[in-house]
Design a protein around this motif. Structure first.
Motif, short mmCIF file in Angstrom:
data_model
loop_
_atom_site.label_atom_id
_atom_site.label_comp_id
_atom_site.label_asym_id
_atom_site.label_seq_id
_atom_site.Cartn_x
_atom_site.Cartn_y
_atom_site.Cartn_z
N GLU A 112 37.58 -8.10 0.90
CA GLU A 112 37.94 -9.43 0.40
C GLU A 112 38.78 -10.24 1.40
N GLU A 113 38.79 -9.81 2.66
CA GLU A 113 39.41 -10.62 3.71
C GLU A 113 38.46 -11.75 4.09
N GLN A 114 39.02 -12.89 4.50
CA GLN A 114 38.15 -13.99 4.91
C GLN A 114 37.52 -13.68 6.26
N CYS B 172 42.43 -21.90 5.97
CA CYS B 172 41.40 -21.22 5.18
C CYS B 172 41.36 -21.68 3.73
N ASP B 173 42.45 -22.22 3.21
CA ASP B 173 42.49 -22.65 1.82
C ASP B 173 42.62 -24.16 1.67
N VAL B 174 42.19 -24.89 2.70
CA VAL B 174 42.29 -26.35 2.72
C VAL B 174 40.91 -26.95 2.93
N THR B 175 40.57 -27.98 2.17
CA THR B 175 39.32 -28.70 2.38
C THR B 175 39.48 -29.64 3.59
N TYR C 88 34.26 -28.28 4.83
CA TYR C 88 34.56 -26.90 4.45
C TYR C 88 35.33 -26.97 3.15
N VAL C 89 34.84 -26.25 2.12
CA VAL C 89 35.44 -26.31 0.78
C VAL C 89 35.79 -24.88 0.34
N PRO C 90 37.07 -24.49 0.38
CA PRO C 90 37.46 -23.12 0.06
C PRO C 90 37.37 -22.76 -1.41
N ASP C 91 37.20 -23.76 -2.29
CA ASP C 91 37.06 -23.46 -3.72
C ASP C 91 35.75 -22.75 -4.04
N ILE C 92 34.78 -22.85 -3.14
CA ILE C 92 33.48 -22.20 -3.33
C ILE C 92 33.47 -20.94 -2.47
N VAL C 93 33.53 -19.79 -3.12
CA VAL C 93 33.72 -18.52 -2.41
C VAL C 93 32.49 -17.63 -2.59
N VAL C 94 31.99 -17.10 -1.47
CA VAL C 94 30.89 -16.13 -1.52
C VAL C 94 31.32 -14.87 -0.76
N ARG C 95 30.59 -13.79 -1.00
CA ARG C 95 30.92 -12.48 -0.43
C ARG C 95 29.83 -12.06 0.55
N HIS C 96 30.24 -11.66 1.75
CA HIS C 96 29.29 -11.22 2.77
C HIS C 96 29.37 -9.71 2.91
N ALA C 97 28.23 -9.04 2.72
CA ALA C 97 28.20 -7.58 2.75
C ALA C 97 27.90 -7.02 4.14
N HIS C 98 27.53 -7.86 5.10
CA HIS C 98 27.22 -7.41 6.46
C HIS C 98 26.19 -6.29 6.47
N ALA C 99 25.08 -6.50 5.82
CA ALA C 99 24.01 -5.50 5.82
C ALA C 99 23.55 -5.26 7.26
N PRO C 100 23.50 -4.00 7.71
CA PRO C 100 23.16 -3.73 9.12
C PRO C 100 21.68 -3.91 9.44
N GLU C 101 20.80 -3.84 8.43
CA GLU C 101 19.37 -3.95 8.70
C GLU C 101 19.05 -5.32 9.29
N GLY C 102 18.21 -5.32 10.33
CA GLY C 102 17.80 -6.58 10.94
C GLY C 102 18.88 -7.24 11.77
N ARG C 103 19.92 -6.48 12.16
CA ARG C 103 21.04 -7.06 12.90
C ARG C 103 21.29 -6.23 14.17
N PRO C 104 20.45 -6.34 15.21
CA PRO C 104 20.64 -5.55 16.43
C PRO C 104 21.96 -5.87 17.12
N SER C 105 22.55 -4.86 17.76
CA SER C 105 23.90 -5.02 18.32
C SER C 105 23.95 -5.99 19.49
N TRP C 106 22.83 -6.17 20.20
CA TRP C 106 22.83 -7.04 21.38
C TRP C 106 22.63 -8.51 21.03
N ARG C 107 22.29 -8.80 19.80
CA ARG C 107 21.81 -10.13 19.41
C ARG C 107 22.79 -11.24 19.77
#
Length: 311
Positions: free
Chosen positions: A124-126, A139-142, A192-211
């Motif tokens: 839950e870190e930004q 981070c918490d300012v529009t 940028y609107v901090p009131d709208i919050v989504v969560r990023h799971a960083h799925a590794p599939e399809g994310r090559p390290s060199w990209r």
């Protein structure tokens, strides 16, 4: 769906678990007239098979992985005036978020895009902070920005299409600032609107390290060729490519950094044909926003001495 209030476009590639979770969450949104479109960037297992048990999802299967151009296709197929684009591993939109987005666009006629606050799905870190300000202060300012966080953003569809959508040959990386500059050129604002919050799971599939090292280096050059005046071109190429070189040395990807620069300059004549330089008004707005940019030493300490930097 003929007259939805809002369309949600999810771009997916080889992440079956993520797309199932994402679709399930969105279908639980209680607001009526939400259109859900999934663009399958030619996954190995077709998404039509993965989502066969779900109703209310429109799936567009592409014949090849076209990168960010898949978002363009999804937005062009959307029926609503407001379109949210999500990565398949970005979750957490709620009824409250949808209402907030609709209110903001209804209130501000020249609002082109709204960037969401993105937090890590586990800690839950930004994260994914692409804006040129100190995250701890802003981070918490529009605020207005010249960045677009492609996988966690809402658009006025008219602004997206009038600005020319994402450059399809970028494939991935820096298509956000390119689109933001073109929106600013036609007098739209990006927030940028901090009131709208989504969560990023960083799925590794399809994310090559060199990209990151290849596409960032190449597309920085193409962004400059498409949009920047000469002084800003020299400034940004020196700062951004130098910073990427330091990261590439640190992480062991100098070869991809060099190949990105080579391909960037070789492809510049083609990209230059699509050049729409920043207008005088856009340059003025851009420079006003640049005043908030963190110092070189701040960015050096924050980026170079941290191994895992989510940008």
């Amino acid at each position: 769906m003929q007259n939805p209030n809002i369309s949600i476009v999810i771009l997916t590639y080889n992440r079956p678990d993520s797309i199932i979770r994402n679709v399930r969450e969105i279908l639980d949104i209680s607001i009526e007239e939400v259109e859900l479109i999934v663009v399958d960037n030619c996954s190995d297992v077709p998404v039509t098979e993965i989502l066969s048990g779900f109703d209310g999802v429109r799936i567009i299967r592409l014949e090849e992985n076209v990168g960010v151009a898949g978002r363009n296709i999804g937005v062009s197929e959307a029926n609503a005036d407001i379109v949210i684009t999500l990565d398949d591993d970005v979750f957490g939109l709620t009824d409250r978020d949808i209402r907030k987005i609709l209110r903001l666009f209804n209130k501000r006629n020249k609002l082109g895009a709204i960037n969401f606050k993105v937090i890590d799905d586990e800690t839950e870190e930004q994260i994914n902070w692409c804006h040129h300000r100190k995250i701890e202060d802003w981070c918490d300012v529009t605020f207005s920005t010249y960045e677009i966080s492609e996988g966690a953003v809402a658009f006025k569809r008219l602004a997206f299409t009038k600005a020319g959508a994402y450059p399809d040959y970028f494939f991935i990386s820096h298509e956000g600032p390119d689109l933001a500059i073109r929106m600013m050129n036609i007098d739209y604002d990006i927030l940028y609107v901090p009131d709208i919050v989504v969560r990023h799971a960083h799925a590794p599939e399809g994310r090559p390290s060199w990209r990151r090292y290849y596409y960032d280096s190449r597309n920085i050059i193409w962004l400059a060729a498409r949009c920047y005046p000469i002084q800003l071109t020299l400034k940004r190429l020196f700062i951004d490519l130098s910073a990427l070189f330091v990261y590439a040395v640190r992480d062991g990807f100098v070869t991809y950094w060099a190949k990105g620069i080579k391909d960037g300059f070789l492809g510049t004549p083609k990209v230059y044909k699509d050049r729409v330089i920043m207008s005088k008004q856009t340059i003025k707005r851009y420079r006003a926003l640049e005043k908030y940019n963190p110092s070189f030493m701040y960015m050096f300490r924050k980026r170079v001495f941290r191994k895992n930097v989510n940008i």
